[in-house]
Design an enzyme around this catalytic site. Structure first.
Site, PDB file in Angstrom:
ATOM      1  N   GLY A  22       0.817  -1.204   0.000  1.00  0.00           N
ATOM      2  CA  GLY A  22       0.000   0.000   0.000  1.00  0.00           C
ATOM      3  C   GLY A  22       0.847   1.248   0.000  1.00  0.00           C
ATOM      4  N   GLY A  24       1.065   5.391   1.764  1.00  0.00           N
ATOM      5  CA  GLY A  24       0.614   6.308   2.802  1.00  0.00           C
ATOM      6  C   GLY A  24       0.931   7.733   2.411  1.00  0.00           C
ATOM      7  CB  SER A  25       0.541  10.893   4.308  1.00  0.00           C
ATOM      8  OG  SER A  25      -0.816  10.659   4.609  1.00  0.00           O
ATOM      9  CG  PHE A  26       4.546  11.252   5.401  1.00  0.00           C
ATOM     10  CD1 PHE A  26       4.541  12.547   4.945  1.00  0.00           C
ATOM     11  CD2 PHE A  26       3.817  10.951   6.542  1.00  0.00           C
ATOM     12  CE1 PHE A  26       3.820  13.540   5.598  1.00  0.00           C
ATOM     13  CE2 PHE A  26       3.100  11.930   7.209  1.00  0.00           C
ATOM     14  CZ  PHE A  26       3.104  13.237   6.735  1.00  0.00           C
ATOM     15  N   GLY A  27       4.954   7.764   2.033  1.00  0.00           N
ATOM     16  CA  GLY A  27       5.750   6.728   1.407  1.00  0.00           C
ATOM     17  C   GLY A  27       4.942   5.495   1.076  1.00  0.00           C
ATOM     18  CB  ILE A  29       3.559  -0.261   3.140  1.00  0.00           C
ATOM     19  CG1 ILE A  29       3.196   1.059   3.837  1.00  0.00           C
ATOM     20  CG2 ILE A  29       3.902  -1.346   4.169  1.00  0.00           C
ATOM     21  CD1 ILE A  29       4.272   1.603   4.722  1.00  0.00           C
ATOM     22  CG  ASP A 134      -3.313  10.579  10.654  1.00  0.00           C
ATOM     23  OD1 ASP A 134      -4.494  10.946  10.534  1.00  0.00           O
ATOM     24  OD2 ASP A 134      -2.632  10.141   9.708  1.00  0.00           O
TER      25      ASP A 134
END
Length: 316
Positions: A22, A24-27, A29, A134
């Site tokens: 997947g 995310g906001s910063f990278g 996975i 968050d």
């Protein structure tokens, strides 16, 4: 993964990427395998050349929390000129993905078992002087293998100390800050530009639980021309939606949780144990067993039966 420098760094550390899990906001996975041990791990990959780096701080927070129940293990932080890579414990699916698997509605039993664990995770994090900032279904993952029944809290990229270690006291309240976190689950205080404290994480837990019970929240799917306008619309709707109507048709424990967290003062410590006990007492009163068998387990059993799999009828 098509990046020579990144692949080289991983190969040097005996890691080979198996699949992307997947983003995310910063990278991104990934699932990877350690060639030496055969052990499967998760890789959180962050680009260093496109914005501020969050992984070093996140790694430090994970290290601080490393002995906590429901906190994934982290193994190492790898870096080169363009990337940071956090090597960590491989977990199962997020609550958001499991929610979709269960047709976007969880049973009361499942929500109560999850809610008690969510509050426990917040209590442990807050006792270590950190806020999450968050809280959302995507940041709660079930474990993998022997820990598949255990709820894990992840993604501390936005985590922040609420305790001034120099003066040994709670940070001061201030206003005019930009929203940190996800607007759908953010507290009213955070949406209005207030400095966050423990009460804000706990208010977000309340919204997550109502989302899992209701299937959606009233301020979802608003159409706006910009992110700022959408945040304003969500704020207005949260302010105009009474907790009574939000929690209508559900046990008072959920209303009480949200009402209580909204009334907490900036520096006040939430009564985590009281909230957890109220969820467990309701579980008992409704004649549910806290057996860590969730809705998705029943879906998996039903699917296995439909596929002709062999199962133990006494398992559940």
């Amino acid at each position: 993964m098509e990046n020579y420098e990144l692949e080289t760094m991983l190969r040097i550390n005996n890691l080979v990427v198996l699949q992307k899990l997947g983003s995310g906001s910063f990278g991104d996975i990934y699932e990877a395998k350690h060639l030496g041990s055969g052990f499967h791990v998760a890789l959180k990959v962050e680009r260093r050349d496109v914005g501020p780096s969050h992984l070093p701080n996140e790694y430090a927070v994970y290290h601080l929390l490393r002995h906590g129940t429901g906190i994934p293990k982290t193994y190492q932080l790898l870096s080169n000129k363009r990337h940071n890579v956090l090597v960590m414990e491989l977990l199962g699916l997020s609550l958001e993905k499991l929610f979709v698997l269960c047709d976007r509605r969880f049973s009361m039993k499942t929500v109560l078992m999850l809610g008690e664990q969510m509050v426990a995770r917040m209590e442990y994090l807050h006792n270590r002087r950190y806020l999450h900032r968050d809280v959302k279904p995507d940041n709660f993952l079930m474990g993998y293998g022997n820990s598949s029944h255990l709820l894990h809290l992840i993604d501390f990229g936005l985590a922040k100390r609420y305790w001034d270690t120099t003066e040994n006291k709670h940070v001061r309240q201030k206003h005019g800050t930009r929203l940190t976190g996800t607007a759908r689950y953010a507290s009213i205080n955070a949406l209005c530009g207030g400095e966050q404290s423990r009460r804000d994480d706990m208010e977000s837990v309340g919204y997550v639980l109502m989302y899992l019970l209701r299937g959606r929240l009233p301020w979802q799917d608003l159409v706006a021309k910009s992110r700022e306008q959408k945040h304003e619309m969500i704020t207005e709707m949260k302010l105009s939606t009474s907790l009574m109507s939000l929690c209508a048709g559900y046990p008072s424990e959920f209303y009480n949780c949200l009402e209580y967290t909204r009334k907490l003062s900036f520096e006040e410590e939430p009564k985590y144990r009281t909230i957890r006990c109220s969820f467990l007492a309701l579980l008992c009163r409704l004649n549910y067993s806290n057996d860590q068998i969730y809705d998705w387990d029943l879906v998996a059993k039903r699917n296995a039966k439909e596929d002709g799999g062999v199962e133990d009828e006494d398992e559940f």
